[in-house]
Design a protein around this motif. Sequence first.
Motif, short mmCIF file in Angstrom:
data_model
loop_
_atom_site.label_atom_id
_atom_site.label_comp_id
_atom_site.label_asym_id
_atom_site.label_seq_id
_atom_site.Cartn_x
_atom_site.Cartn_y
_atom_site.Cartn_z
N UNK A 58 -35.24 52.45 30.54
CA UNK A 58 -36.49 52.40 29.79
C UNK A 58 -37.69 52.08 30.69
N UNK A 59 -37.44 51.47 31.84
CA UNK A 59 -38.52 51.26 32.81
C UNK A 59 -38.93 52.60 33.42
N UNK A 60 -37.94 53.42 33.76
CA UNK A 60 -38.24 54.74 34.29
C UNK A 60 -38.94 55.61 33.24
N UNK A 61 -38.51 55.46 31.98
CA UNK A 61 -39.16 56.22 30.91
C UNK A 61 -40.62 55.80 30.74
N UNK A 94 -48.47 50.18 36.75
CA UNK A 94 -47.66 49.07 37.25
C UNK A 94 -47.91 47.76 36.51
N UNK A 95 -49.16 47.45 36.17
CA UNK A 95 -49.45 46.21 35.46
C UNK A 95 -48.80 46.20 34.09
N UNK A 96 -48.85 47.34 33.39
CA UNK A 96 -48.20 47.42 32.08
C UNK A 96 -46.70 47.20 32.20
N UNK A 97 -46.09 47.85 33.20
CA UNK A 97 -44.64 47.72 33.36
C UNK A 97 -44.26 46.30 33.75
N UNK A 98 -45.05 45.71 34.66
CA UNK A 98 -44.73 44.36 35.12
C UNK A 98 -44.82 43.33 34.01
N UNK A 138 -43.65 33.41 39.58
CA UNK A 138 -43.32 34.49 38.66
C UNK A 138 -43.96 35.80 39.09
N UNK A 139 -45.24 35.75 39.41
CA UNK A 139 -45.95 36.97 39.82
C UNK A 139 -45.35 37.54 41.11
N UNK A 140 -45.11 36.69 42.09
CA UNK A 140 -44.54 37.17 43.35
C UNK A 140 -43.14 37.73 43.15
N UNK A 141 -42.34 37.09 42.30
CA UNK A 141 -41.01 37.60 42.03
C UNK A 141 -41.04 38.94 41.31
N UNK A 142 -41.95 39.10 40.36
CA UNK A 142 -42.09 40.38 39.66
C UNK A 142 -42.49 41.50 40.62
N UNK A 143 -43.49 41.20 41.45
CA UNK A 143 -43.97 42.22 42.39
C UNK A 143 -42.88 42.62 43.37
N UNK A 144 -42.16 41.64 43.92
CA UNK A 144 -41.10 41.95 44.89
C UNK A 144 -39.98 42.74 44.24
N UNK A 204 -36.06 40.58 37.81
CA UNK A 204 -36.90 41.78 37.76
C UNK A 204 -36.27 42.94 38.54
N UNK A 205 -35.55 42.65 39.62
CA UNK A 205 -34.87 43.69 40.38
C UNK A 205 -33.84 44.40 39.51
N UNK A 206 -33.14 43.62 38.70
CA UNK A 206 -32.15 44.20 37.81
C UNK A 206 -32.79 44.98 36.67
N UNK A 207 -33.85 44.42 36.08
CA UNK A 207 -34.51 45.07 34.95
C UNK A 207 -35.22 46.35 35.40
N UNK A 208 -35.78 46.35 36.61
CA UNK A 208 -36.52 47.51 37.09
C UNK A 208 -35.65 48.75 37.22
N UNK A 209 -34.33 48.56 37.30
CA UNK A 209 -33.42 49.70 37.42
C UNK A 209 -33.01 50.27 36.07
#
Length: 294
Positions: A188-191, A199-203, A113-119, A180-185
């Motif tokens: 509200x993530x940009x906001x 980064x930790x808060x967003x992740x 999970x952590x590696x997938x979130x970071x990538x 996470x790749x889809x959600x990061x786009x």
Amino acid sequence: MSDAKMLLDASDREMSAAYMMWYRYSRKPAAVIGTLIVLSAIAMAVFAPWIAPHPKDVGTVVNFRARHHAPELAHLFGTDQVGRDILSRALFGMRVSLLLVLGVLGISVPVGTVLGLVAGYFGGWVERVITGLTNVMLAMPPLVLALAVSNLLEPTLTNAMLAITLQWWTWHARLIYAVSKSVAAEDYIEAARLSGAGPLHILFREILPNCVSVISVKTTLDAAFVILLGATLSFLGFGVKPPTPDLGSMVAAGRQFMPDYWGEVLCPGAAVLYVTLGFNLLGDGLRDMFDVES
């Protein structure tokens, strides 16, 4: 007053969403059955020392006068080649299987999970390194890698966990990376980033909650595969070391006496079927409850 009304409306929406998830779950009889099977399997594993008819037969007990007894009231599934109660050993073998699930998924799910979130969030060279490592590990069949590791190490429960965990995190890393790749786009993530969120808060506060449903479904379904893979390793002689009871090794020991003493294979085999069926039905129920696409 308006703030209180907004809080009440938010609470009502959360309750409505929770009710809809529970409604979808409860309308699936197979999901309810799967939940009951998993809970009963856990209860049998936890309370095995008290509910097993002959708990002493779990150890190095030998009673050749009682060997290969047919199923009877004292031994519901008969006895094995050295006179030990098969049902008692199957109950303790179920405990070993569930400990294997707990150990493997307890490590591979957080790591993946952590590696997938970071990538998925950072992208760039971080994404290329993590996805490249994931693809390399996925190129190796899980059973082949587990057999190779188990062949190098002593056959213990810890080493069996290690052998399976070395490859299992990759599936979760790839799945969470895609989500996470889809959600990061999303906007509200940009906001959140523009508002000063780190980064930790967003992740872990913005992206991870969107992954909980797929993690839950994947983990539940994986539990059945881990049990089957662990039983396969034990069946081939690379799992838990005797005399510790393990469902796979019990099937391997009993197959040479088939079909005369069918109980020696039927009981541990039925235990494997029972637990894996429960986890699969539970996973299907969670998938319907969270409305996760297959």
